[in-house]
Design a protein around this motif. Structure first.
Motif, short mmCIF file in Angstrom:
data_model
loop_
_atom_site.label_atom_id
_atom_site.label_comp_id
_atom_site.label_asym_id
_atom_site.label_seq_id
_atom_site.Cartn_x
_atom_site.Cartn_y
_atom_site.Cartn_z
N GLY A 1 59.28 66.46 -23.92
CA GLY A 1 59.70 67.65 -23.20
C GLY A 1 59.48 68.95 -23.97
N PRO A 2 59.93 69.06 -25.22
CA PRO A 2 59.71 70.32 -25.96
C PRO A 2 58.24 70.67 -26.16
CG PRO A 2 61.42 68.98 -27.01
CD PRO A 2 60.79 68.12 -25.95
N LEU A 3 57.35 69.68 -26.13
CA LEU A 3 55.92 69.96 -26.29
C LEU A 3 55.26 70.37 -24.98
CD1 LEU A 3 54.95 66.88 -28.51
CD2 LEU A 3 55.31 69.23 -29.28
N LEU A 4 55.85 70.00 -23.85
CA LEU A 4 55.19 70.17 -22.57
C LEU A 4 55.71 71.33 -21.74
CD1 LEU A 4 55.06 66.40 -21.45
CD2 LEU A 4 53.12 67.79 -22.19
N TYR A 5 57.01 71.58 -21.78
CA TYR A 5 57.61 72.47 -20.80
C TYR A 5 57.99 73.82 -21.41
CZ TYR A 5 57.74 68.25 -18.05
OH TYR A 5 57.37 67.11 -17.37
N PRO A 6 57.61 74.90 -20.74
CA PRO A 6 57.93 76.26 -21.26
C PRO A 6 59.42 76.53 -21.35
CG PRO A 6 56.20 76.36 -19.58
CD PRO A 6 56.74 74.97 -19.56
N TRP A 7 60.22 75.89 -20.48
CA TRP A 7 61.65 76.18 -20.50
C TRP A 7 62.32 75.70 -21.78
CZ3 TRP A 7 64.06 71.65 -21.25
CH2 TRP A 7 63.56 70.49 -20.66
N ALA A 8 61.64 74.85 -22.55
CA ALA A 8 62.25 74.34 -23.79
C ALA A 8 62.46 75.45 -24.81
CB ALA A 8 61.38 73.24 -24.38
N ASP A 9 61.60 76.48 -24.78
CA ASP A 9 61.70 77.59 -25.75
C ASP A 9 62.14 78.90 -25.11
OD1 ASP A 9 60.78 75.92 -27.81
OD2 ASP A 9 58.70 76.29 -27.24
N ALA A 10 62.19 78.98 -23.79
CA ALA A 10 62.52 80.23 -23.11
C ALA A 10 64.03 80.32 -22.87
CB ALA A 10 61.78 80.32 -21.78
N PRO A 11 64.61 81.50 -23.01
CA PRO A 11 66.04 81.65 -22.73
C PRO A 11 66.31 81.52 -21.24
CG PRO A 11 65.04 83.78 -23.17
CD PRO A 11 63.99 82.75 -23.47
N PRO A 12 67.41 80.92 -20.84
CA PRO A 12 67.71 80.75 -19.40
C PRO A 12 67.99 82.10 -18.75
CG PRO A 12 69.58 80.07 -20.74
CD PRO A 12 68.46 80.34 -21.70
N ARG A 13 67.57 82.20 -17.48
CA ARG A 13 67.75 83.46 -16.74
C ARG A 13 69.03 83.47 -15.93
NH1 ARG A 13 61.67 84.68 -14.30
NH2 ARG A 13 60.57 84.74 -16.33
N THR A 14 69.54 82.31 -15.59
CA THR A 14 70.75 82.20 -14.78
C THR A 14 71.67 81.14 -15.37
OG1 THR A 14 69.82 80.52 -13.30
CG2 THR A 14 69.45 82.84 -12.71
N PRO A 15 72.95 81.15 -15.01
CA PRO A 15 73.85 80.08 -15.49
C PRO A 15 73.39 78.70 -15.06
CG PRO A 15 75.12 81.94 -14.65
CD PRO A 15 73.69 82.22 -14.31
N LEU A 16 72.84 78.58 -13.83
CA LEU A 16 72.35 77.27 -13.39
C LEU A 16 71.17 76.83 -14.24
CD1 LEU A 16 72.37 74.90 -11.44
CD2 LEU A 16 70.93 76.25 -9.89
N ALA A 17 70.28 77.76 -14.58
CA ALA A 17 69.14 77.42 -15.42
C ALA A 17 69.59 76.97 -16.80
CB ALA A 17 68.20 78.61 -15.53
N ALA A 18 70.67 77.55 -17.30
CA ALA A 18 71.17 77.14 -18.61
C ALA A 18 71.63 75.69 -18.61
CB ALA A 18 72.33 78.05 -19.02
N LEU A 19 72.03 75.18 -17.45
CA LEU A 19 72.43 73.78 -17.35
C LEU A 19 71.26 72.90 -16.96
CD1 LEU A 19 74.56 71.50 -17.16
CD2 LEU A 19 74.95 72.22 -14.78
N TRP A 20 70.47 73.36 -15.98
CA TRP A 20 69.40 72.54 -15.43
C TRP A 20 68.29 72.33 -16.43
CZ3 TRP A 20 69.58 70.05 -10.79
CH2 TRP A 20 68.40 69.48 -10.33
N PHE A 21 67.86 73.40 -17.08
CA PHE A 21 66.73 73.33 -18.00
C PHE A 21 67.21 73.07 -19.42
CE2 PHE A 21 65.02 76.03 -14.53
CZ PHE A 21 64.03 75.17 -14.11
N THR A 22 67.75 71.89 -19.60
CA THR A 22 68.14 71.42 -20.92
C THR A 22 67.59 70.03 -21.11
OG1 THR A 22 70.24 70.56 -20.07
CG2 THR A 22 70.26 72.80 -20.96
N ALA A 23 67.28 69.68 -22.35
CA ALA A 23 66.68 68.38 -22.62
C ALA A 23 67.57 67.21 -22.18
CB ALA A 23 66.33 68.28 -24.11
N PRO A 24 68.88 67.22 -22.45
CA PRO A 24 69.70 66.07 -22.02
C PRO A 24 69.75 65.91 -20.50
CG PRO A 24 70.83 67.32 -23.72
CD PRO A 24 69.66 68.14 -23.31
N PHE A 25 69.91 67.02 -19.77
CA PHE A 25 69.99 66.91 -18.32
C PHE A 25 68.63 66.55 -17.72
CE2 PHE A 25 71.26 69.07 -14.11
CZ PHE A 25 71.76 67.88 -13.64
N PHE A 26 67.55 67.06 -18.32
CA PHE A 26 66.20 66.69 -17.88
C PHE A 26 66.00 65.19 -18.05
CE2 PHE A 26 61.81 65.79 -19.25
CZ PHE A 26 61.13 66.11 -18.09
#
Length: 353
Positions: free
Chosen positions: A92-117
């Protein structure tokens, strides 16, 4: 037992060579594209099998017994495909841009995380594995209570999977249609593979006689036509709206190889439609082989430009495909007894639906 060990060793060696040739990030992209092709075989075969089981009498009358047997053989790959998908979670950290980008919304802060992914992908694979094992054997009286919920669950899981695993690779394209297009391509790929695997059935005799190859060609044409239409609609929306990010997504997948793949896909759809005028077993198999190649390359077309910013086929792609083929062949006989024990409904299974 010696053959699975040799295949596993060959697969691991091919993976090591893939990492050596392309590096960790390049190998991750090649692995994901090849794994999606492997995953497409059982996941694409499953909804076709469910629908065919619901209309079992008609399928038997039109000579679809061998096709259903081939589709169920493809569904038997699901446990191996699910197990081989676990490395994608670590990539995941090698493939997805969200791994290094700061979340834009509270939902993104939960959804775009390695454990939840990882939890979501494991849930998707578990649901597909359960469905494939559930429908791996025929059922005497399927009924809507068995088939309709299965199709609905598959539609939900497939849409979410495509959004999480494929669309998230390159956020320049914001298209909900991709969640329908990719499962359609998977079903086309699986059906084409089943045509190549299935034995030719004897021709019906009497008034119910049909043209040889027609019963397999018509569903293939329907799947190809629906897939081509979705591609056309998505392309038309992007270019008519003149949205720079979406246009750049297509430009990254253009070039000589991308345009060649588009022309090849269009040619296969057109030839398949023309073949319905004079169907035959040989032409059906040739078209199935061409459709299989187009859909397999399409997975690389979707995945690798997000990492390379252009659509090219590299040695790492071939090595990853070879590695996954060897590992899947090594795992299948090992996982087969587990799959057999996980289908208690086999006692009620009758002749193929």
């Amino acid at each position: 037992m010696r053959r699975p060990l040799l295949l596993a060793a060959a697969g691991l060696a091919a993976l090591a060579l893939c990492v050596f040739v392309a590096g960790w990030r390049g190998a991750a992209g090649s692995y994901l594209a090849a794994w999606l092709v492997l995953l497409a075989l059982p996941v694409g075969a499953m909804p076709i099998t469910v629908v065919a089981e619901r209309f079992g009498e008609r399928v038997r009358a039109r000579g679809g017994v061998e096709m259903l047997a081939a589709l169920r053989r493809l569904m038997g790959l699901m446990p191996a495909a699910a197990l081989l998908g676990l490395p994608v979670l670590a990539m995941g950290p090698l493939l997805y841009p969200w791994a290094d980008a700061p979340p834009r919304t509270p939902l993104a802060a939960l959804w775009f995380t390695a454990p939840f992914f990882a939890a979501r992908v494991i849930a998707y694979l578990a649901a597909w594995t359960w469905l494939c094992l559930r429908f791996a054997k025929a059922y005497d009286a399927p009924g809507e209570a068995r088939t309709v919920p299965a199709v609905g669950l598959h539609a939900v899981v497939a849409t979410l999977f495509v959004i999480d695993v494929i669309a998230a690779l390159d956020p320049r394209l914001d298209s909900a249609l991709l969640g329908l297009l990719v499962p359609t391509a998977w079903s086309g790929l699986a059906f084409a593979a089943a045509i190549l695997l299935a034995w030719e059935e004897p021709e019906p005799i009497g008034r119910g006689r049909t043209v040889p190859g027609r019963g397999r060609l018509i569903p293939l044409v329907v799947l190809l036509s629906l897939w081509a239409y979705m591609h056309f609609v998505q392309f038309l929306i992007v270019w008519s709206a003149n949205l720079p990010p979406e246009v750049s997504w297509y430009f990254a997948r253009g070039g000589a190889l991308g345009r060649g793949l588009a022309l090849a896909g269009g040619a296969v759809v057109a030839l398949a439609g023309l073949a319905t005028l004079r169907p035959g077993r040989v032409i059906t198999r040739w078209l199935a082989g061409a459709a299989l190649c187009v859909h397999a390359l399409e997975m690389s077309w979707l995945v690798t430009p997000a990492l390379r910013d252009r659509f090219v086929i590299r040695w790492s792609d071939a090595l990853a495909a070879l590695a996954l083929a060897a590992l899947a062949a090594a795992l299948r006989p090992v996982l087969a007894p587990l799959a057999a024990r996980a289908t208690p409904g086999g006692a009620r299974a009758g002749s193929p639906a």
